[in-house]
Design an enzyme around this catalytic site. Structure first.
Site, PDB file in Angstrom:
ATOM      1  N   LYS A  21      87.204  75.979 -23.096  1.00 23.83           N
ATOM      2  CA  LYS A  21      88.334  77.196 -22.996  1.00 23.83           C
ATOM      3  C   LYS A  21      89.539  76.539 -22.903  1.00 23.83           C
ATOM      4  O   LYS A  21      90.467  76.857 -24.080  1.00 23.83           O
ATOM      5  CB  LYS A  21      88.081  77.733 -21.524  1.00 23.83           C
ATOM      6  CG  LYS A  21      88.719  78.949 -21.469  1.00 23.83           C
ATOM      7  CD  LYS A  21      88.313  79.812 -20.174  1.00 23.83           C
ATOM      8  CE  LYS A  21      87.028  80.211 -20.289  1.00 23.83           C
ATOM      9  NZ  LYS A  21      86.483  80.631 -18.694  1.00 23.83           N
ATOM     10  N   ARG A  90      91.076  79.657 -13.925  1.00 22.40           N
ATOM     11  CA  ARG A  90      89.549  79.957 -14.968  1.00 22.40           C
ATOM     12  C   ARG A  90      88.830  78.555 -14.967  1.00 22.40           C
ATOM     13  O   ARG A  90      89.359  77.600 -15.299  1.00 22.40           O
ATOM     14  CB  ARG A  90      89.887  80.404 -16.201  1.00 22.40           C
ATOM     15  CG  ARG A  90      90.981  81.568 -16.152  1.00 22.40           C
ATOM     16  CD  ARG A  90      91.535  81.948 -17.716  1.00 22.40           C
ATOM     17  NE  ARG A  90      90.415  82.431 -18.623  1.00 22.40           N
ATOM     18  CZ  ARG A  90      90.507  82.669 -19.891  1.00 22.40           C
ATOM     19  NH1 ARG A  90      91.859  82.249 -20.368  1.00 22.40           N
ATOM     20  NH2 ARG A  90      89.695  83.238 -20.378  1.00 22.40           N
ATOM     21  N   GLY A  99      79.745  83.092 -17.721  1.00 25.67           N
ATOM     22  CA  GLY A  99      79.739  83.830 -16.405  1.00 25.67           C
ATOM     23  C   GLY A  99      79.011  82.736 -15.386  1.00 25.67           C
ATOM     24  O   GLY A  99      78.670  83.440 -14.401  1.00 25.67           O
ATOM     25  N   MET A 101      80.254  80.154 -13.863  1.00 24.17           N
ATOM     26  CA  MET A 101      81.222  79.576 -13.045  1.00 24.17           C
ATOM     27  C   MET A 101      82.223  80.644 -12.602  1.00 24.17           C
ATOM     28  O   MET A 101      82.133  81.695 -13.106  1.00 24.17           O
ATOM     29  CB  MET A 101      81.757  78.237 -13.551  1.00 24.17           C
ATOM     30  CG  MET A 101      80.721  77.200 -13.329  1.00 24.17           C
ATOM     31  SD  MET A 101      81.442  75.680 -14.171  1.00 24.17           S
ATOM     32  CE  MET A 101      81.906  76.048 -15.686  1.00 24.17           C
ATOM     33  N   ARG A 334      86.250  80.453 -29.073  1.00 28.17           N
ATOM     34  CA  ARG A 334      85.438  79.260 -29.324  1.00 28.17           C
ATOM     35  C   ARG A 334      84.175  79.578 -30.406  1.00 28.17           C
ATOM     36  O   ARG A 334      84.184  80.827 -30.679  1.00 28.17           O
ATOM     37  CB  ARG A 334      84.424  79.109 -27.838  1.00 28.17           C
ATOM     38  CG  ARG A 334      83.417  80.344 -27.718  1.00 28.17           C
ATOM     39  CD  ARG A 334      82.838  80.323 -26.279  1.00 28.17           C
ATOM     40  NE  ARG A 334      82.368  81.687 -26.259  1.00 28.17           N
ATOM     41  CZ  ARG A 334      82.196  82.177 -24.838  1.00 28.17           C
ATOM     42  NH1 ARG A 334      82.314  81.366 -23.729  1.00 28.17           N
ATOM     43  NH2 ARG A 334      81.949  83.521 -24.655  1.00 28.17           N
ATOM     44  N   HIS A 450      76.384  90.334 -20.279  1.00 25.46           N
ATOM     45  CA  HIS A 450      75.871  89.239 -19.631  1.00 25.46           C
ATOM     46  C   HIS A 450      74.572  88.949 -20.243  1.00 25.46           C
ATOM     47  O   HIS A 450      73.999  88.014 -20.787  1.00 25.46           O
ATOM     48  CB  HIS A 450      75.938  89.314 -18.251  1.00 25.46           C
ATOM     49  CG  HIS A 450      75.165  88.223 -17.349  1.00 25.46           C
ATOM     50  ND1 HIS A 450      73.969  88.132 -17.088  1.00 25.46           N
ATOM     51  CD2 HIS A 450      75.468  86.858 -17.202  1.00 25.46           C
ATOM     52  CE1 HIS A 450      73.598  87.162 -16.724  1.00 25.46           C
ATOM     53  NE2 HIS A 450      74.558  86.268 -16.631  1.00 25.46           N
ATOM     54  N   SER A 799      51.089  52.759 -34.443  1.00 23.00           N
ATOM     55  CA  SER A 799      51.353  54.367 -34.184  1.00 23.00           C
ATOM     56  C   SER A 799      51.573  54.636 -32.684  1.00 23.00           C
ATOM     57  O   SER A 799      50.725  54.175 -31.743  1.00 23.00           O
ATOM     58  CB  SER A 799      50.236  55.129 -34.463  1.00 23.00           C
ATOM     59  OG  SER A 799      50.444  56.497 -34.332  1.00 23.00           O
ATOM     60  N   CYS A 867      52.854  59.345 -32.837  1.00 17.64           N
ATOM     61  CA  CYS A 867      51.962  60.493 -32.972  1.00 17.64           C
ATOM     62  C   CYS A 867      51.672  61.250 -31.691  1.00 17.64           C
ATOM     63  O   CYS A 867      50.737  62.148 -31.465  1.00 17.64           O
ATOM     64  CB  CYS A 867      50.468  59.942 -33.125  1.00 17.64           C
ATOM     65  SG  CYS A 867      49.483  58.672 -32.205  1.00 17.64           S
ATOM     66  N   TYR A 887      57.675  57.274 -39.887  1.00 16.64           N
ATOM     67  CA  TYR A 887      57.329  58.553 -39.807  1.00 16.64           C
ATOM     68  C   TYR A 887      57.259  59.160 -38.352  1.00 16.64           C
ATOM     69  O   TYR A 887      57.045  58.604 -37.403  1.00 16.64           O
ATOM     70  CB  TYR A 887      56.106  59.146 -40.471  1.00 16.64           C
ATOM     71  CG  TYR A 887      54.736  58.300 -39.774  1.00 16.64           C
ATOM     72  CD1 TYR A 887      54.081  59.087 -39.059  1.00 16.64           C
ATOM     73  CD2 TYR A 887      54.502  56.988 -40.093  1.00 16.64           C
ATOM     74  CE1 TYR A 887      53.006  58.614 -38.637  1.00 16.64           C
ATOM     75  CE2 TYR A 887      53.237  56.467 -39.770  1.00 16.64           C
ATOM     76  CZ  TYR A 887      52.453  57.303 -38.745  1.00 16.64           C
ATOM     77  OH  TYR A 887      51.358  56.673 -38.228  1.00 16.64           O
TER      78      TYR A 887
HETATM   79  P1  ADP Z   1      84.253  83.487 -18.351  1.00 21.33           P
HETATM   80  O1  ADP Z   1      84.294  82.277 -18.656  1.00 21.33           O
HETATM   81  O2  ADP Z   1      83.468  83.868 -17.313  1.00 21.33           O
HETATM   82  O3  ADP Z   1      84.429  84.365 -19.639  1.00 21.33           O
HETATM   83  P2  ADP Z   1      87.126  83.777 -18.015  1.00 21.33           P
HETATM   84  O4  ADP Z   1      87.902  82.575 -17.587  1.00 21.33           O
HETATM   85  O5  ADP Z   1      87.160  83.917 -19.641  1.00 21.33           O
HETATM   86  O6  ADP Z   1      85.766  83.777 -17.530  1.00 21.33           O
HETATM   87  O7  ADP Z   1      87.886  85.071 -17.352  1.00 21.33           O
HETATM   88  C1  ADP Z   1      87.237  86.429 -16.991  1.00 21.33           C
HETATM   89  C2  ADP Z   1      88.127  87.374 -17.635  1.00 21.33           C
HETATM   90  O8  ADP Z   1      89.344  87.530 -17.345  1.00 21.33           O
HETATM   91  C3  ADP Z   1      88.049  87.445 -19.325  1.00 21.33           C
HETATM   92  O9  ADP Z   1      87.732  88.741 -19.727  1.00 21.33           O
HETATM   93  C4  ADP Z   1      89.256  86.923 -19.593  1.00 21.33           C
HETATM   94  O10 ADP Z   1      89.887  87.292 -20.691  1.00 21.33           O
HETATM   95  C5  ADP Z   1      90.058  87.528 -18.334  1.00 21.33           C
HETATM   96  N1  ADP Z   1      91.398  86.619 -18.001  1.00 21.33           N
HETATM   97  C6  ADP Z   1      91.430  85.443 -17.688  1.00 21.33           C
HETATM   98  N2  ADP Z   1      92.646  84.995 -17.826  1.00 21.33           N
HETATM   99  C7  ADP Z   1      93.509  86.129 -17.806  1.00 21.33           C
HETATM  100  C8  ADP Z   1      94.885  86.307 -18.015  1.00 21.33           C
HETATM  101  N3  ADP Z   1      95.447  85.140 -17.724  1.00 21.33           N
HETATM  102  N4  ADP Z   1      95.482  87.443 -18.289  1.00 21.33           N
HETATM  103  C9  ADP Z   1      94.441  88.651 -18.438  1.00 21.33           C
HETATM  104  N5  ADP Z   1      93.085  88.563 -18.522  1.00 21.33           N
HETATM  105  C10 ADP Z   1      92.720  87.207 -18.265  1.00 21.33           C
HETATM  106 MG    MG Z   2      85.925  84.140 -20.921  1.00 23.30          MG
END
Ligand code: ADP
Ligand code: MG
Ligand code: MG
Length: 915
Positions: A21, A90, A99, A101, A334, A450, A799, A867, A887
């Site tokens: 991220k 984040r 989702g 962490m 990503r 999710h 083998s 094998c 192989y």
């Molecule tokens: P995950 O890895 O579970 O997707 P994120 O860190 O991306 O968690 O954040 C969860 C949600 O909060 C996502 O929808 C993200 O876009 C939103 N979010 C994160 N940071 C900000 C921010 N600075 N302003 C607005 N929304 C945010």
């Molecule tokens: Mg996210």
């Protein structure tokens, strides 16, 4: 040591340090895209925290410095009473763990700053909604309060007010909720919700560090084979607000359809909402295309950005964005997860578009994905009526009993039932249930919910957002639009390719990819046939998808075959298996076991051989077996004509061919008691008792058997030679290789070799044919590996029997350990994956590479293969390529997977050799 990096400092290649991220936020920042400013705390800091239990020295100062920079850039102070800067905290590891962490939004809001936020935004409701969210998220993730408590309070409030959605709650409602949430926090955690913004920030950072080790994160990592010691980065990002009214919102998007690979605009948008509302399935989202109507300028800008990202990353990207009062902000991107079908198709498309070459395309698909495409599908010809249709989130055909909670799904799966997990929506607590199920069905959420994301990652069949189904988890049932009721335990079928749901068990047929790999024509287009026409209304027909996927698979298989250095052979014991393996691209048989040839009706003859009192009696038995063996070998050598067939002489302990000890004892005892003793049974019993072993795995088997039971191996060698001679006489080209199992000392092999050469020479003389076969050995004992120098004097090939080598190296018997202490070992991280599944490179692998090396020193043209089951395992194949074996041999159905991975492995080693 620098622990904190501004978004303007990093790049997409720093995922190790900044997490995916953080690295991609930095990349988007340097591409000039609208990313809110912020900074990343490195994975290094997290690892240090997890190792020592406290933040590393200097981290607090560095955060302070970057925070000041952020504050002056934004012209606001964190949590200021009049005009507060708010941030999100984040998580973000090297590999995406959706989702799994924690993330906390709106950090910096307090009883004081909430008023400032309201004044600046001119919107009381928005400010209190944001504060409510902070107390909730902070309470749950940082202070460990049960999230249900907040959800329940919110639901109750909505019910009291007679509203369906949180957006219909008033300022007063929200203010009351904040007070109520703070009470819950105090009651459950014993502390007050902190009113100091910097304290909030520090606690949130620490919570994110710690979220690396939550149960669900650990389970996910094990499932995805992500190492446990990477740690997560933490991103501090200035907040932007999608909950500022109808001209604001938040969404997620893909640059191509992650389910089918189709090009276009895919995503979900939710007006007047913040962050996780979209994925959580709290309200039903709009299709992204709707945004064009709501806010054309932002929509167009978004499409431009998506194109920029695809051209830059040269791959499917997924993104998170937020619109704050008409201004678009990018919050994440990503390289997106995708289904196996989409992976192949997109790789093919990108080559066609000239964006990547075939090597790169090959590196973007995996053997595991190919294996998934080889799974069976619902029979398109079977009549079927779907009861409802949702979104096709992850393909496959799943049939199973409906289970309405994770625990039930796990329990049923453990007793061997196929299960479909049915939920309104899933959350990370459902992970165990999803792992245990054949398929997942939800009534809410979109392709990015999710359930969809996780199921795709695990390769589970998944259908989401089937809104027509009313799922009632408490009653453990759902009702269909026409009133039918499906309760817990009823069998249903779901089609992850079309999004359809069916009552009962639909028949399943082999996949189109398998047909194509066999060279059978792909199924004819069925555009006019019933079941699929509905699907076409939504976009492409599933025929188009299928054809494109099949042709991408074949194209990449061809390229893998061009690239790979290792040959792929198959483990096959019958003519039929041999033919199947050959059709799937095997270049020979790497392991032909012979034990099954001594079972069934022939077991009686083996009994006679074992019980023979005189050499004449014994030879009579062997003579009876010989024509049968000859026929076995003729069939298999004929099926693999022109290709090597490595035949392993008899391996298992003799008593496996004799009746069960207890049964026999009973027979004898009954005979004696009834005054009619059974002489034959008594003789057998004595023999069985004599042959009984405490540790059969380490007892009289393999080459030991050949040395101790006169005539046994000779019979087999003679049968091989006679089969070859007769095939040669018919103008064919049989290529048997004789393999001696369980050799530990070169003397064992020499003795068998002398016998075998003499026998082959005899048959050559008798038949007037020139016969010569390579004779070699399995390397499956540590001593064999450590004396490879000497053994190679007598062996023309090695083998590696990595199943037994794993057992003997670790000193455990597979049958005993897998069911008893393996789960605990995996749990404790003693190994990340079973060493029977994927080769233990450090231990067993090292023996293999030493033996390979020393063997080659003795005999330059020594042929080296594997094998064991590892021959079909992607990671192991990469290891065998790295030590340059000739192989791998695996089960027939894995042959395409092994071909693909051997090609990919060759690319990797080529790359590192030239570097
Ligand atoms: P995950 O890895 O579970 O997707 P994120 O860190 O991306 O968690 O954040 C969860 C949600 O909060 C996502 O929808 C993200 O876009 C939103 N979010 C994160 N940071 C900000 C921010 N600075 N302003 C607005 N929304 C945010
Ligand atoms: Mg996210
Ligand atoms: Mg073995």
């Amino acid at each position: 040591m620098q622990y904190v990096f501004d978004f303007t400092e990093g790049s997409k290649d720093q995922r190790d340090l900044l997490g995916g991220k953080g690295a991609n936020l930095a990349e988007m920042t340097s591409l000039g895209l609208p990313v809110p400013p912020g900074f990343t705390i490195s994975t290094e800091a997290c690892r240090s925290y997890l190792a020592t239990g406290r933040e590393p020295d200097g981290l607090a100062d560095e955060i302070e410095r970057h925070l000041s920079g952020l504050e002056s850039g934004m012209g606001k102070r964190l949590g200021d009473a009049t005009d507060p800067l708010l941030v999100s905290v984040r998580s973000g590891a090297k590999f995406s763990m959706p989702g799994m962490m924690d993330t906390v939004l709106n950090v910096g809001l307090t009883d004081l700053s909430v008023a400032g936020l309201a004044a600046v935004a001119g919107d009381q409701r928005f400010a209190w909604d944001s504060y409510r969210r902070l107390v909730q998220m902070f309470g749950k993730t940082v202070l460990g309060v049960d999230g249900e408590r907040f959800d329940h309070a919110l639901e109750t409030r909505k019910k009291d007010r007679g509203v369906d959605s949180d957006v219909d709650l008033t300022v007063d409602d929200l203010r009351d909720l904040v007070a109520e949430f703070k009470e819950i926090v105090r009651g459950e955690s014993g502390t007050n919700f902190p009113q100091d913004p910097r304290t909030q920030l520090d606690l949130a950072v620490r919570a994110v560090f710690e979220s690396w080790n939550t149960d669900r994160a650990r389970i996910y990592r094990r499932q995805e084979r992500i190492p446990d010691d990477l740690g997560t980065a933490v991103n501090i990002v200035a907040m932007v607000f999608g909950n500022l009214g109808p001209d604001s919102g938040t969404g997620v998007a893909f640059t191509r359809d992650p389910a089918t690979g189709e090009q276009g605009v895919y995503g979900d948008y939710l007006p007047n909402a913040q962050g996780e509302d979209v994925v959580a399935g709290i309200r039903n989202t709009l299709a992204l295309a709707e945004l064009e109507r709501l806010d054309k300028a932002s929509y167009d800008q978004l499409l431009d950005i998506m194109e920029t990202l695809e051209k830059h990353y040269l791959d499917l990207c997924d993104i998170e964005f937020t619109i704050e009062r008409g201004k678009l902000w990018m919050l994440q991107t990503r390289v997106g997860k995708r289904t196996a079908a989409a992976a192949f198709r997109i790789a093919g498309q990108l080559v066609d578009e000239g964006l990547i070459d075939e090597d790169e395309a090959l590196s973007r698909v995996t053997g595991a994905q190919l294996a998934q495409l080889m799974f069976p599908q619902f029979d398109p010809a079977a009549s079927r009526t779907s009861i409802a249709r949702g979104m096709a989130a992850s393909p496959g055909a799943a049939v199973g009993k409906a289970a309405f909670d994770s625990a039930t799904a796990v329990e049923w799966a453990q007793r061997g039932d196929d299960v479909i997990l049915v939920r309104r929506e899933t959350n990370p607590d459902d992970l165990r249930g999803m792992v245990a199920s054949r398929g997942v069905l939800t009534s809410r959420g979109g392709k990015t919910s999710h359930a969809a994301v996780v199921a795709r990652g695990m390769g589970r069949t998944c259908v989401v957002g089937v809104e027509a189904l009313r799922v009632d988890p408490r009653a453990r049932a759902f009702t269909t639009p026409d009133g039918a009721r499906v309760t817990e335990g009823d069998v249903i079928s779901i089609d992850g390719g079309t999004g359809e749901v069916f009552l009962g068990a639909l028949p399943v047929v082999p996949s189109a990819v398998v047909d194509a790999l066999y060279g059978r024509a792909a199924a004819p287009p069925s555009a006019s046939s019933g079941p699929e026409s509905e699907a076409e209304a939504e976009g492409e027909s599933s025929d188009v998808v299928r054809r494109e996927v099949v042709s991408a698979v074949l194209r990449l298989m061809r390229h893998a075959d061009v690239r790979r250095r290792m040959e792929v052979r198959a483990n096959a014991d019958t003519g039929e298996d041999a033919r199947r393996a050959r059709d799937l691209g095997a270049a020979g048989i790497g392991l032909c076991r012979t034990e099954h040839m001594f079972l069934g009706a022939r077991r009686k003859i083996v009994e006679h051989v074992i019980l023979a009192r005189t050499p004449e009696q014994r030879d009579a038995g062997l003579d009876e077996l010989r024509p049968l063996q000859r026929a076995d070998f003729t069939e298999i050598l004929e099926a693999m004509d022109g290709q090597p067939v490595t035949i392993r002489l008899l391996d298992p302990p003799l008593h496996e061919f004799l009746p069960d000890l207890t049964d026999l004892s009973v027979r004898v005892a009954v005979g004696e008691a009834t005054g009619s003793p059974d002489a034959e049974a008594a003789a057998l019993l004595a023999e069985v008792q004599r042959l009984h072993e405490q540790n059969p795995m380490l007892g009289m088997r393999g080459v030991r058997l050949g040395l101790v039971v006169p005539g046994l191996f000779e019979l087999q060698v003679r049968a091989i030679a006679e089969a070859a001679a007769s095939l040669l006489a018919r103008g064919l080209d049989p290529q048997p290789q004789i393999m001696v199992p369980l050799v530990a000392a070169v003397q064992e092999l020499e003795a068998i070799r002398d016998m075998a050469e003499a026998t082959v020479a005899e048959v050559a003389a008798e038949t007037g044919t020139a016969l010569r076969f390579p004779i070699g050995t399995m390397i499956e004992l540590p001593r064999a590996a450590m004396t490879a120098h000497a053994i190679a004097e007598a062996a023309e090939f090695f083998s590696f029997g990595t199943n037994d080598l794993t057992q003997t190296t670790w000193g455990f018997s597979r049958d005993d350990v897998e069911a008893t202490f393996f789960p605990a070992y995996l749990e404790r991280g003693i190994f990340g994956v079973s060493p029977f599944e994927s080769i233990d490179a450090d231990g067993v692998g090292r023996l293999v590479s030493i033996a390979a090396w020393e063997g080659k020193e003795t005999r330059q043209d020594l042929e080296l293969g594997v094998c064991g089951e590892h021959g079909g395992d992607p990671d192991s194949i990469h290891f065998f390529e790295s030590i340059k074996l000739d192989y791998v041999s695996c089960s027939p159905f894995r042959v395409p997977v092994a071909r693909l991975e051997a090609g990919r492995a060759a690319l990797v080693t080529e790359g590192s050799d030239s570097r």
